[in-house]
Scaffold this motif. Structure first.
Motif, PDB file in Angstrom:
ATOM      1  N   ASP A  15     -24.444  -8.953  -0.302  1.00 38.27           N
ATOM      2  CA  ASP A  15     -25.505  -8.372  -0.415  1.00 38.27           C
ATOM      3  C   ASP A  15     -24.756  -6.215   0.127  1.00 38.27           C
ATOM      4  OD1 ASP A  15     -28.334  -7.349  -0.384  1.00 38.27           O
ATOM      5  OD2 ASP A  15     -28.999  -7.328   1.661  1.00 38.27           O
ATOM      6  N   ASP A  16     -23.883  -6.534  -0.970  1.00 39.52           N
ATOM      7  CA  ASP A  16     -23.690  -5.036  -0.625  1.00 39.52           C
ATOM      8  C   ASP A  16     -23.004  -4.236  -2.284  1.00 39.52           C
ATOM      9  OD1 ASP A  16     -20.852  -3.499  -0.452  1.00 39.52           O
ATOM     10  OD2 ASP A  16     -22.423  -3.042   0.939  1.00 39.52           O
ATOM     11  N   TYR A  17     -22.678  -3.523  -2.625  1.00 42.36           N
ATOM     12  CA  TYR A  17     -22.630  -2.993  -3.702  1.00 42.36           C
ATOM     13  C   TYR A  17     -20.832  -3.216  -3.601  1.00 42.36           C
ATOM     14  CZ  TYR A  17     -26.611  -1.873  -5.439  1.00 42.36           C
ATOM     15  OH  TYR A  17     -27.993  -2.253  -5.488  1.00 42.36           O
ATOM     16  N   PHE A  18     -19.950  -3.024  -3.239  1.00 43.62           N
ATOM     17  CA  PHE A  18     -18.648  -2.334  -2.772  1.00 43.62           C
ATOM     18  C   PHE A  18     -17.622  -3.128  -1.971  1.00 43.62           C
ATOM     19  CE2 PHE A  18     -20.446   1.408  -4.259  1.00 43.62           C
ATOM     20  CZ  PHE A  18     -20.000   1.439  -6.224  1.00 43.62           C
ATOM     21  N   GLU A  19     -18.786  -4.321  -1.643  1.00 46.56           N
ATOM     22  CA  GLU A  19     -18.051  -5.288  -0.480  1.00 46.56           C
ATOM     23  C   GLU A  19     -16.942  -6.346  -1.106  1.00 46.56           C
ATOM     24  OE1 GLU A  19     -16.270  -7.131   3.002  1.00 46.56           O
ATOM     25  OE2 GLU A  19     -18.164  -5.219   2.685  1.00 46.56           O
ATOM     26  N   ILE A  20     -16.627  -6.402  -1.982  1.00 46.97           N
ATOM     27  CA  ILE A  20     -16.080  -7.185  -2.900  1.00 46.97           C
ATOM     28  C   ILE A  20     -14.847  -5.594  -3.535  1.00 46.97           C
ATOM     29  CG2 ILE A  20     -16.529  -6.490  -5.785  1.00 46.97           C
ATOM     30  CD1 ILE A  20     -16.176  -9.719  -6.049  1.00 46.97           C
ATOM     31  N   PHE A  21     -14.721  -5.205  -3.478  1.00 47.10           N
ATOM     32  CA  PHE A  21     -13.800  -4.534  -3.837  1.00 47.10           C
ATOM     33  C   PHE A  21     -12.533  -4.340  -2.226  1.00 47.10           C
ATOM     34  CE2 PHE A  21     -16.749  -2.923  -7.034  1.00 47.10           C
ATOM     35  CZ  PHE A  21     -15.875  -3.248  -7.953  1.00 47.10           C
ATOM     36  N   ASN A  22     -12.053  -4.716  -1.849  1.00 42.22           N
ATOM     37  CA  ASN A  22     -11.632  -5.097  -0.932  1.00 42.22           C
ATOM     38  C   ASN A  22     -10.480  -4.901  -0.543  1.00 42.22           C
ATOM     39  OD1 ASN A  22     -10.596  -7.773  -1.339  1.00 42.22           O
ATOM     40  ND2 ASN A  22     -11.847  -8.842   0.407  1.00 42.22           N
ATOM     41  N   ALA A  23      -9.783  -4.740  -1.878  1.00 43.38           N
ATOM     42  CA  ALA A  23      -8.446  -4.414  -1.687  1.00 43.38           C
ATOM     43  C   ALA A  23      -7.984  -3.169  -0.775  1.00 43.38           C
ATOM     44  CB  ALA A  23      -8.014  -4.712  -2.894  1.00 43.38           C
ATOM     45  N   SER A  24      -6.857  -2.887  -0.625  1.00 42.25           N
ATOM     46  CA  SER A  24      -6.867  -1.367   0.187  1.00 42.25           C
ATOM     47  C   SER A  24      -6.165  -0.684  -1.141  1.00 42.25           C
ATOM     48  CB  SER A  24      -5.045  -1.700   1.350  1.00 42.25           C
ATOM     49  OG  SER A  24      -5.189  -0.264   1.524  1.00 42.25           O
ATOM     50  N   ARG A  25      -6.751   0.665  -1.110  1.00 44.07           N
ATOM     51  CA  ARG A  25      -6.764   1.843  -2.014  1.00 44.07           C
ATOM     52  C   ARG A  25      -5.844   3.275  -1.337  1.00 44.07           C
ATOM     53  NH1 ARG A  25     -11.244  -0.417  -2.862  1.00 44.07           N
ATOM     54  NH2 ARG A  25     -12.479   0.783  -1.517  1.00 44.07           N
ATOM     55  N   ARG A  26      -4.825   2.757  -0.489  1.00 42.44           N
ATOM     56  CA  ARG A  26      -3.860   3.317   0.708  1.00 42.44           C
ATOM     57  C   ARG A  26      -2.451   3.264  -0.492  1.00 42.44           C
ATOM     58  NH1 ARG A  26      -1.450   2.248   4.007  1.00 42.44           N
ATOM     59  NH2 ARG A  26      -2.264   0.438   4.388  1.00 42.44           N
ATOM     60  N   ILE A  27      -1.722   4.382  -0.042  1.00 46.25           N
ATOM     61  CA  ILE A  27      -0.671   4.802  -1.164  1.00 46.25           C
ATOM     62  C   ILE A  27      -0.166   5.270   0.365  1.00 46.25           C
ATOM     63  CG2 ILE A  27       0.584   6.222  -2.198  1.00 46.25           C
ATOM     64  CD1 ILE A  27      -1.508   6.941  -4.182  1.00 46.25           C
ATOM     65  N   SER A  28       1.343   4.238   0.189  1.00 50.33           N
ATOM     66  CA  SER A  28       1.954   4.471   1.541  1.00 50.33           C
ATOM     67  C   SER A  28       3.182   4.722   0.974  1.00 50.33           C
ATOM     68  CB  SER A  28       1.682   3.502   2.156  1.00 50.33           C
ATOM     69  OG  SER A  28       3.436   3.356   3.439  1.00 50.33           O
ATOM     70  N   TYR A  29       4.494   5.439   1.306  1.00 50.62           N
ATOM     71  CA  TYR A  29       5.562   6.427   1.188  1.00 50.62           C
ATOM     72  C   TYR A  29       6.772   5.880   2.375  1.00 50.62           C
ATOM     73  CZ  TYR A  29       3.578   8.773  -2.807  1.00 50.62           C
ATOM     74  OH  TYR A  29       2.504   9.203  -3.777  1.00 50.62           O
ATOM     75  N   ASP A  30       6.185   4.824   3.494  1.00 48.67           N
ATOM     76  CA  ASP A  30       6.769   4.287   4.313  1.00 48.67           C
ATOM     77  C   ASP A  30       7.418   3.173   3.875  1.00 48.67           C
ATOM     78  OD1 ASP A  30       7.568   3.709   6.618  1.00 48.67           O
ATOM     79  OD2 ASP A  30       6.299   2.815   7.585  1.00 48.67           O
ATOM     80  N   PHE A  31       9.294   3.383   3.705  1.00 51.78           N
ATOM     81  CA  PHE A  31      10.323   2.624   3.280  1.00 51.78           C
ATOM     82  C   PHE A  31      10.217   2.006   4.406  1.00 51.78           C
ATOM     83  CE2 PHE A  31       9.376   5.627  -0.217  1.00 51.78           C
ATOM     84  CZ  PHE A  31       8.433   4.612  -1.296  1.00 51.78           C
ATOM     85  N   SER A  32      10.179   2.060   6.227  1.00 51.01           N
ATOM     86  CA  SER A  32      10.418   1.901   7.095  1.00 51.01           C
ATOM     87  C   SER A  32      11.242   0.004   6.763  1.00 51.01           C
ATOM     88  CB  SER A  32       9.846   2.039   8.310  1.00 51.01           C
ATOM     89  OG  SER A  32       9.345   1.433   7.943  1.00 51.01           O
ATOM     90  N   ARG A  33      10.223  -0.858   6.127  1.00 53.02           N
ATOM     91  CA  ARG A  33      10.314  -2.382   6.030  1.00 53.02           C
ATOM     92  C   ARG A  33      11.839  -2.356   5.029  1.00 53.02           C
ATOM     93  NH1 ARG A  33       5.087  -5.027   7.004  1.00 53.02           N
ATOM     94  NH2 ARG A  33       6.306  -6.774   6.423  1.00 53.02           N
ATOM     95  N   TYR A  34      12.322  -1.514   5.004  1.00 55.52           N
ATOM     96  CA  TYR A  34      13.300  -2.191   3.781  1.00 55.52           C
ATOM     97  C   TYR A  34      14.258  -1.908   3.892  1.00 55.52           C
ATOM     98  CZ  TYR A  34       9.365  -1.729  -0.268  1.00 55.52           C
ATOM     99  OH  TYR A  34       8.633  -2.254  -0.755  1.00 55.52           O
ATOM    100  N   ASN A  35      14.241  -1.158   5.711  1.00 55.34           N
ATOM    101  CA  ASN A  35      15.432  -0.907   6.460  1.00 55.34           C
ATOM    102  C   ASN A  35      16.524  -2.126   6.411  1.00 55.34           C
ATOM    103  OD1 ASN A  35      17.511   0.874   7.083  1.00 55.34           O
ATOM    104  ND2 ASN A  35      16.372   1.509   8.986  1.00 55.34           N
ATOM    105  N   SER A  36      16.792  -2.956   6.197  1.00 49.50           N
ATOM    106  CA  SER A  36      17.556  -4.334   6.236  1.00 49.50           C
ATOM    107  C   SER A  36      18.553  -4.386   5.261  1.00 49.50           C
ATOM    108  CB  SER A  36      16.398  -5.139   7.318  1.00 49.50           C
ATOM    109  OG  SER A  36      15.615  -5.715   5.871  1.00 49.50           O
ATOM    110  N   THR A  37      19.338  -4.952   5.680  1.00 45.30           N
ATOM    111  CA  THR A  37      20.451  -5.607   5.656  1.00 45.30           C
ATOM    112  C   THR A  37      20.445  -6.357   3.699  1.00 45.30           C
ATOM    113  OG1 THR A  37      22.118  -6.238   6.575  1.00 45.30           O
ATOM    114  CG2 THR A  37      22.923  -6.641   5.001  1.00 45.30           C
ATOM    115  N   THR A  38      19.091  -7.214   4.041  1.00 39.95           N
ATOM    116  CA  THR A  38      18.788  -8.173   2.706  1.00 39.95           C
ATOM    117  C   THR A  38      17.679  -6.964   2.204  1.00 39.95           C
ATOM    118  OG1 THR A  38      18.292 -10.127   4.567  1.00 39.95           O
ATOM    119  CG2 THR A  38      17.191  -9.947   1.930  1.00 39.95           C
ATOM    120  N   TYR A  39      16.913  -6.161   2.110  1.00 40.23           N
ATOM    121  CA  TYR A  39      16.356  -5.386   2.165  1.00 40.23           C
ATOM    122  C   TYR A  39      17.032  -4.113   0.843  1.00 40.23           C
ATOM    123  CZ  TYR A  39      11.869  -6.850   2.733  1.00 40.23           C
ATOM    124  OH  TYR A  39      10.048  -7.744   3.205  1.00 40.23           O
ATOM    125  N   ILE A  40      18.415  -3.804   1.027  1.00 44.34           N
ATOM    126  CA  ILE A  40      18.623  -2.557   0.872  1.00 44.34           C
ATOM    127  C   ILE A  40      19.460  -3.787  -0.163  1.00 44.34           C
ATOM    128  CG2 ILE A  40      20.928  -0.927   1.367  1.00 44.34           C
ATOM    129  CD1 ILE A  40      19.321  -0.942   4.115  1.00 44.34           C
TER     130      ILE A  40
END
Length: 307
Positions: A184-209
């Motif tokens: 009962d809402d026009y845009f409720e189905i569009f719940n995927a995040s539309r943000r942009i993030s440049y925070d790469f701190s999650r990659y700061n581990s030996t495995t990711y690097i």
């Protein structure tokens, strides 16, 4: 030699792909052992694994159908190794679904080389990319691949340029109507995040690097030779090979834009990267360098499991 074994036996390739995919899938779920095992939980995991398997089969079909690599199935072996290298890519069902629809869209785009049913292929490609964006918003960037394909095929038919936008508008209209009916809402189905993030701190581990460095460095190195090799391809295949490069670039931008950088966003990058590296491996003349290059790709995912 190792490359000879995998190059001459499709059976070994498919068995290896299955084992590696299962290992990647199970490794990614070691942190779920505390979850309550219910029927819903088990069905969700089975669905995710089935989606991984279908994605690999679809990817294999796209490559073989459009002659994007020699018929040795190296590309799906590399794809499964990438899954093991960053096993987080099997953990997020939304991204698995989105990537599957992106591949369906790319399948239709590459098939434009036949110059048959162009209108329906453009419409379908835009439709699939639109569906993919409902599950992961930044998959919408693959719409760029559709537009670039029209440049590559030097298509001057104005209607062909309009059709992808009609396809996108169609899926948007269907999504809005579905949202109204269900929520009962026009845009409720569009719940995927539309943000942009440049925070790469999650990659700061030996495995990711190590994993990300390997993917990017091997990808850039292979791309240099891949681009040179495009000129050697048959005229009707060149556009398809260029589309793969564009898809790889778009995938990289999707990774950069990802709102939650947990490693799963690299899944979009795996298919075009596997094609590019496979083509490079097939052109290496120095046998020892070829063996070492492939051996690193083969062994590194297993070494990272020990970290």
């Amino acid at each position: 030699m190792i490359t000879s074994i995998f190059n001459n036996s499709k059976v070994i390739n498919f068995v290896s792909v299955f084992i590696i995919t299962v290992l990647a899938f199970l490794t990614a779920r070691t942190n779920l052992v505390s979850e309550t095992f219910s029927t819903v939980f088990v069905l969700n995991q089975l669905f995710a694994f089935l989606l991984c398997a279908l994605t690999i089969l679809l990817f294999s079909f796209i490559v073989s159908k459009n002659n994007l690599a020699k018929s040795n199935n190296f590309e799906i072996l590399l794809f499964s190794l990438f899954l093991l290298l960053l096993e987080q890519t099997t953990s997020h069902t939304n991204i698995l679904i989105s990537n599957f629809f992106v591949l369906l869209g790319i399948r239709r785009i590459i098939s434009l080389r036949s110059q048959k049913s162009i209108k329906s292929k453009l419409f379908d490609a835009a439709l699939w990319v639109g569906v993919a964006s409902l599950f992961y918003f930044w998959a919408i960037l693959f719409f760029i691949v559709i537009i670039m394909s029209l440049f590559f095929y030097a298509d001057n038919n104005v209607r062909h340029w309009v059709i992808p936008f009609v396809g996108s508008a169609t899926i948007f209209s269907i999504a809005v109507a579905t949202s109204v009916i269900l929520h009962d809402d026009y845009f409720e189905i569009f719940n995927a995040s539309r943000r942009i993030s440049y925070d790469f701190s999650r990659y700061n581990s030996t495995t990711y690097i190590v994993a990300i460095t390997m993917l990017i460095s091997f990808g850039i190195w292979s791309s240099l030779f891949y681009l040179q090799n495009i000129k050697k391809q048959k005229r009707d295949l060149r556009a398809s090979f260029k589309i793969v490069i564009v898809a790889a670039l778009v995938s990289f931008v999707v990774v950069l834009f990802a709102p939650d950088k947990n490693g799963s966003e690299f899944l979009f990058f795996f298919a075009p990267l596997a094609i590019i590296i496979t083509n490079y491996i097939q052109t290496i003349q120095d046998k020892w360098f070829k063996e070492i290059f492939f051996l690193i790709l083969l062994v590194m995912p297993f070494l990272l499991l020990m970290l």
